[in-house]
Motif scaffolding. Structure first.
Motif, PDB file in Angstrom:
ATOM      1  N   PRO A 269      62.072 114.372 -33.262  1.00  0.00           N
ATOM      2  CA  PRO A 269      60.963 113.522 -33.739  1.00  0.00           C
ATOM      3  C   PRO A 269      60.084 114.215 -34.773  1.00  0.00           C
ATOM      4  CG  PRO A 269      61.184 113.333 -31.362  1.00  0.00           C
ATOM      5  CD  PRO A 269      62.078 114.456 -31.790  1.00  0.00           C
ATOM      6  N   ILE A 270      59.822 115.507 -34.563  1.00  0.00           N
ATOM      7  CA  ILE A 270      58.990 116.243 -35.522  1.00  0.00           C
ATOM      8  C   ILE A 270      59.714 116.379 -36.853  1.00  0.00           C
ATOM      9  CG2 ILE A 270      58.116 118.556 -36.067  1.00  0.00           C
ATOM     10  CD1 ILE A 270      57.209 118.798 -33.186  1.00  0.00           C
ATOM     11  N   LEU A 271      60.995 116.702 -36.810  1.00  0.00           N
ATOM     12  CA  LEU A 271      61.777 116.831 -38.035  1.00  0.00           C
ATOM     13  C   LEU A 271      61.826 115.496 -38.781  1.00  0.00           C
ATOM     14  CD1 LEU A 271      63.584 118.450 -39.916  1.00  0.00           C
ATOM     15  CD2 LEU A 271      65.536 117.858 -38.445  1.00  0.00           C
ATOM     16  N   LYS A 272      62.029 114.420 -38.040  1.00  0.00           N
ATOM     17  CA  LYS A 272      62.095 113.087 -38.660  1.00  0.00           C
ATOM     18  C   LYS A 272      60.768 112.737 -39.325  1.00  0.00           C
ATOM     19  CE  LYS A 272      63.013 108.231 -37.594  1.00  0.00           C
ATOM     20  NZ  LYS A 272      63.346 107.254 -36.519  1.00  0.00           N
ATOM     21  N   THR A 273      59.664 112.978 -38.612  1.00  0.00           N
ATOM     22  CA  THR A 273      58.341 112.694 -39.170  1.00  0.00           C
ATOM     23  C   THR A 273      58.081 113.519 -40.426  1.00  0.00           C
ATOM     24  OG1 THR A 273      57.444 112.150 -36.991  1.00  0.00           O
ATOM     25  CG2 THR A 273      55.860 112.728 -38.706  1.00  0.00           C
TER      26      THR A 273
END
Length: 432
Positions: A269-273
């Protein structure tokens, strides 16, 4: 006749901007209309077809998304969270120590961000609540972080400086080196303002803060070692000449990802954001750049840039008179325009003038970024003020934040004056 078309185009552009038409669309519309009027619609649309590719294909611009990705990953994984605590270890003994700590923590965040808005948002969430709990006047606490956020675009890697380097065709690494000097000078001037306020008005900024105690140097190092390693990797390699500023962006982004992964802070999720925010920010910057490139072609075809250079040469202003005009223009534009738009619509006009005066374009680029960042904290459209309002709405209103930041404008104007009168302040680290 063509020069008149250029002037009319400038007037139409200003009207569109006053009507809040997006900067990129305003630049494109004026450029297409002007070229169509002077030449032919087919030539205008060929300009629209070729300019986006010619601008975006510049190799040096690849540093923009890479540095942005480094900043977003560092922020979302919490690599920058310990900067404020670490700064408190060093500065908490000073009057106004918490606020001074927030300024130097902002400087540290700037080294992995390159964005004024991101710097203000990140530090605002961390520092403002603690300053208010420690007895700082909320408006002053919010104003401190809003002003400190401007350092995010001064200390490299600055996205504004990268784009300037591309348009002015100067070394981005040298502009970065000049940015270090003015960034640190800005931080020191803000710290001096805080110190004086705390010394003479402890009701606004208390001289000592109980909330800053109990945090050791060892804890600080343990929290910020990832940022120290990342900074050493990027800036050590770039300024030693091991790799270029463009390559440093890729090294920084890869380094942030690897360090976040090794510390267990990186998740999908952090990478996607981070990727989505990088994509959105880069797209917004590039579309403005495309519009500015088209506008530059329009002004060149109209002969307006040459006309202005000749007019300035005929007027013969002194260096200080010229700089006064430039400063006033950018301070005025900063009242209602965001930095990238203000920079890109004026560079086609100012660059030939400064070349005429044999002024270093590296020096001018650093001063320009400083002037643009002042606009981030001036009413009515100071973007950093609105960012702080968003993250600290429970502490102060917009009017209160503008009041709190006003005293820092004195420091900004002093820094601008020093850089104009003593250019070596910027050029000290620049290698010719």
């Amino acid at each position: 006749m063509a020069v008149e078309v250029g002037f009319y185009g400038l007037i139409v552009l200003l009207v569109l901007l006053a009507l809040r038409v997006p900067v990129a669309l305003s630049l494109m519309a004026v450029s297409l209309g002007g070229v169509t009027y002077m030449l032919d619609w087919s030539i205008a649309f060929s300009l629209l077809a070729s300019t986006p590719y010619e601008f975006v294909a510049k190799w040096t611009l690849s540093a923009v998304p890479m540095f942005l990705l480094m900043g977003f990953v560092s922020f979302h994984t919490g690599l920058t969270a310990g900067l404020f605590n670490a700064a408190k270890v060093v500065f908490r003994w000073l009057p106004g120590g918490l606020a001074i700590s927030s300024i130097f923590a902002s400087s540290g965040f700037a080294a992995v961000s390159g964005s004024s808005v991101a710097c203000a948002a990140a530090m605002g969430r961390i520092a403002i609540p603690e300053m208010v709990r420690s007895g700082y006047k909320p408006s002053f606490a919010c104003g401190t972080i809003a002003a400190g956020g401007t350092i995010g675009a001064l200390i490299p890697p600055s996205i504004l400086m990268i784009v300037y380097g591309v348009f002015a065709q100067v070394s981005i690494t040298q502009v970065f080196l000049g940015g270090i000097s003015i960034g640190l000078l800005t931080a020191l001037s803000y710290a001096l303002i805080i110190f004086l306020v705390s010394w003479f008005r402890p009701d606004i900024a208390p001289r000592h803060s109980e909330h800053s105690e109990g945090y050791t140097a060892r804890q600080a190092v343990l929290e910020i070692w990832p940022i120290l390693v990342l900074g050493l990797l990027v800036f050590g390699g770039m300024f030693s000449g091991f790799f270029t500023a463009t390559e440093a962006g890729a090294v920084g982004a890869a380094g942030a990802l690897v360090i976040s992964l090794l510390t267990g802070k990186l998740s999908w999720p952090i990478l996607k954001t981070s990727l989505l925010e990088t994509l959105a920010t880069t797209s917004g910057l590039l579309i403005i750049g495309v519009g500015a490139s088209m506008f530059t072609v329009f002004l060149s075809l109209s002969g307006m840039a040459g006309f202005i250079s000749q007019a300035v040469s005929g007027w013969g202003p002194t260096y200080l008179e010229l700089m006064l005009v430039v400063v006033l223009i950018y301070l005025f534009l900063g009242l209602f325009m965001e930095p990238f738009g203000a920079m890109l619509i004026t560079l086609p006009i100012f660059l030939p003038v400064f070349e005429l005066y044999d002024v270093s374009l590296i020096w001018f680029g650093v001063l320009l970024v400083k002037l643009l960042e002042i606009g981030m904290i001036t009413p009515p459209v100071g973007m950093n003020i609105f960012v702080i309002r968003g993250v600290a709405s429970q502490y102060a209103s917009l009017v209160d934040i503008f009041k709190g930041v006003a005293i820092f404008l004195i420091a900004d104007l002093l820094v601008v004056a020093l850089v104009i009168f003593y250019p070596d302040i910027v050029m000290l680290l620049v290698r010719d």
